[in-house]
Scaffold this motif. Structure first.
Motif, PDB file in Angstrom:
ATOM      1  N   VAL A  88      34.859  65.337  73.367  1.00  0.00           N
ATOM      2  CA  VAL A  88      35.594  64.363  74.187  1.00  0.00           C
ATOM      3  C   VAL A  88      36.984  64.882  74.526  1.00  0.00           C
ATOM      4  O   VAL A  88      37.489  64.655  75.637  1.00  0.00           O
ATOM      5  N   LEU A 146      36.671  66.987  77.407  1.00  0.00           N
ATOM      6  CA  LEU A 146      36.522  66.131  78.583  1.00  0.00           C
ATOM      7  C   LEU A 146      37.886  65.632  79.065  1.00  0.00           C
ATOM      8  O   LEU A 146      38.132  65.554  80.278  1.00  0.00           O
ATOM      9  N   ILE A 147      38.781  65.329  78.147  1.00  0.00           N
ATOM     10  CA  ILE A 147      40.098  64.794  78.510  1.00  0.00           C
ATOM     11  C   ILE A 147      41.001  65.865  79.112  1.00  0.00           C
ATOM     12  O   ILE A 147      41.613  65.674  80.166  1.00  0.00           O
ATOM     13  N   THR A 163      38.858  68.840  82.098  1.00  0.00           N
ATOM     14  CA  THR A 163      37.860  68.383  83.067  1.00  0.00           C
ATOM     15  C   THR A 163      37.888  69.158  84.383  1.00  0.00           C
ATOM     16  O   THR A 163      36.846  69.649  84.835  1.00  0.00           O
ATOM     17  N   GLY A 176      30.494  64.817  75.337  1.00  0.00           N
ATOM     18  CA  GLY A 176      31.665  64.795  76.211  1.00  0.00           C
ATOM     19  C   GLY A 176      31.543  65.726  77.403  1.00  0.00           C
ATOM     20  O   GLY A 176      31.661  65.290  78.560  1.00  0.00           O
ATOM     21  N   ILE A 198      36.726  56.992  78.677  1.00  0.00           N
ATOM     22  CA  ILE A 198      36.819  58.230  77.901  1.00  0.00           C
ATOM     23  C   ILE A 198      37.482  57.967  76.547  1.00  0.00           C
ATOM     24  O   ILE A 198      37.035  58.472  75.504  1.00  0.00           O
TER      25      ILE A 198
END
Length: 504
Positions: A121, A124-125, A128, A310, A357
């Motif tokens: 995750v 992902l943050i 991205t 993620g 998220i």
């Protein structure tokens, strides 16, 4: 750092309550054989119709995260992967449970899942935009070679024989061809109406893992129940933390592998877990312990299948390309509320995107806490006598197979594959390579056909499939994987031969 601004939205009463419900419900659904993460999220879609977009996504995201982790419960205790992503977990997890170490295996699986999931995750943050462009670099030729790499992993998954492992994988590849050809529409090996739509992966998964176990239990006949009961060893959470960080190599390999595989559209957690397990085994000085109840196997597999969650959403949120089947269902959840993911999602709906998220990040922690709480209680399943366990597993197998498509045809397929696997196991073949071949078959075939069409319209097959840096790197890894597996097989045989000579 915009995501911090929306962090507090997750803790609003309704949003946090939905996060708790999704996490607990996902763990229960994940532990139920036959209910994959995709199916769990799809079942919850109707409950989001009357919720706000952010609240609906929080519920779906929490269910997605915890279902992947919850599948380890049945994989470890019953040797039935709760989802394809938990296949690799059965290889060492169930053996640990049979030794009375079920609580330890479950604690390690939830802790590893949390570490891998949080890392995924965070990717992902923070990464991205960069990762989205990198994901676009994978075309049909690259996905084909990636599937071939998965096939080469097959040989080393079977610790007893590389040849038998590859043969098991070939059987799986053949099973993947049953049904109608996706491109030409031709019938292939449809000798029963139940095979018209091909072999459902969930039914196959249950049959190949559960039925041989049931048949083995029944074959033993009625015995003294007291002799069957396994003493469950108590294992503290503090010791589980120590064990996890003592196995940092497996944790790192699993987390990085899962993150990379999760980013590639259409690959999935099942490949992430198996590849991570294979690589951990190759790099471990205790590789001979894998498959015998080794904690590194559980840690690598579970950190990988949650680390991919993620990154699998990166192509969805930035490019409107679902990176996995579950991400495709989440796309439906977005569209229902009139939100179209893409490059401008974070500009037009930052509150929805960042709150969603952030909820997945917090959901990983909640999943770990609830998982650790139930680990000791769930491990008591191992104390159930085998005669009773066999009946329970058989009932779950029939229920799980039927519930996928409400079809008795899937139950017949599950039973047939299970009986076949029971006899194959008696000759030293393994279910894990066979399942991996079944999963990789459609990916390899579809991308080879698409690549061939592109190649015929451009520079030809050789240029398309063998030129380019990414193709070259993947081919090199395939060759190295095959070579390493063969080397390890020969070294093991020589060691066994020397031991036999010394004992004469």
């Amino acid at each position: 750092m915009e995501f911090i601004y929306y962090f507090g939205n997750v803790f609003e009463p309704v949003s946090f309550a939905l996060l708790l419900v999704g996490t607990i419900g996902g763990l229960i659904l994940g532990a139920t054989p036959g209910l994959s993460p995709t199916m769990a999220v799809a079942l919850l879609i109707p409950f989001t119709f009357h919720l706000e977009a952010t609240q609906g996504l929080i519920l779906l995201g929490a269910a997605y995260t915890s279902t992947v982790a919850g599948g380890a419960v049945s994989a470890i205790l019953l040797k039935i992967p709760g989802a394809p992503a938990n296949i690799a977990t059965t290889l060492d997890g169930h053996t640990m449970a049979r030794k009375g170490q079920g609580a330890k295996a479950l604690q390690l699986s939830f802790l590893a899942s949390a570490v891998g999931g949080i890392f995924g995750v965070l990717l992902l943050i923070f990464l991205t935009p960069v990762l989205a462009q990198w994901a676009l670099a994978f075309g049909p030729s690259h996905l084909f070679w990636l599937a071939i790499l998965g096939v080469t992993v097959i040989g080393s998954l079977d610790s007893r024989s590389v040849v038998k492992g590859l043969l098991s994988g070939c059987i799986g590849l053949w099973l993947a061809t049953i049904g109608f050809d996706d491109i030409m529409g031709a019938q292939r090996f449809i000798f029963h109406p139940a095979l018209g739509g091909g072999i459902n992966i969930i039914a196959a998964l249950i049959g190949l893992f559960a039925i041989p176990q049931v048949l083995t239990m029944f074959a033993k006949g009625r015995t003294d129940n007291s002799a069957e009961v396994i003493e469950v060893e108590k294992h503290s959470i503090v010791d589980a933390f120590r064990e996890l960080f003592k196995r940092t190599r497996a944790l790192t390999i699993g987390t990085i592998t899962g993150s990379i595989v999760g980013l590639i559209p259409g690959v999935g957690g099942q490949i992430a877990g198996l590849v991570a397990y294979d690589q951990s085994k190759k790099f471990s000085p205790e590789s001979d312990k894998f498959g015998t109840g080794h904690s590194e196997g559980v840690i690598a597999a579970e950190s990988a299948n949650n680390a991919m969650v993620g990154p699998s959403l990166v192509p969805l949120l930035t490019l409107s390309i679902p990176g996995s089947p579950t991400a495709a269902v989440l796309l439906g959840g977005l569209l229902i509320h009139g939100i179209f993911p893409g490059s401008d999602l974070f500009d037009n709906h930052p509150d929805v995107a960042w709150t969603f998220i952030n909820s997945m990040l917090i959901g990983q922690v909640l999943m770990c806490l609830f998982g650790l709480y139930v680990a000791g209680l769930a491990a008591r399943v191992a104390k159930v006598p085998q005669s009773v366990m066999a009946a329970v597993v058989l009932g779950l197998a029939v229920f799980g197979s039927y519930s996928v498509q409400s079809s008795m045809g899937d139950v017949y397929v599950m039973a047939a594959l299970g009986i076949m696997m029971y006899f194959l196991e008696r000759y030293g073949f393994s279910a894990a390579p066979l399942v991996l071949g079944l999963i990789l078959g459609p990916i390899a075939e579809a991308n080879f056909i698409q690549g061939s069409m592109i190649a015929n319209a451009t520079d030809g097959l050789g240029q398309y499939f063998f030129a380019g840096t990414l193709n070259f790197v993947l081919i090199a890894i395939v060759i190295l994987s095959i070579g390493y597996s063969a080397y390890m097989e020969l070294r093991t045989r020589r060691y066994i031969t020397k031991e036999e000579v010394m004992n004469l």
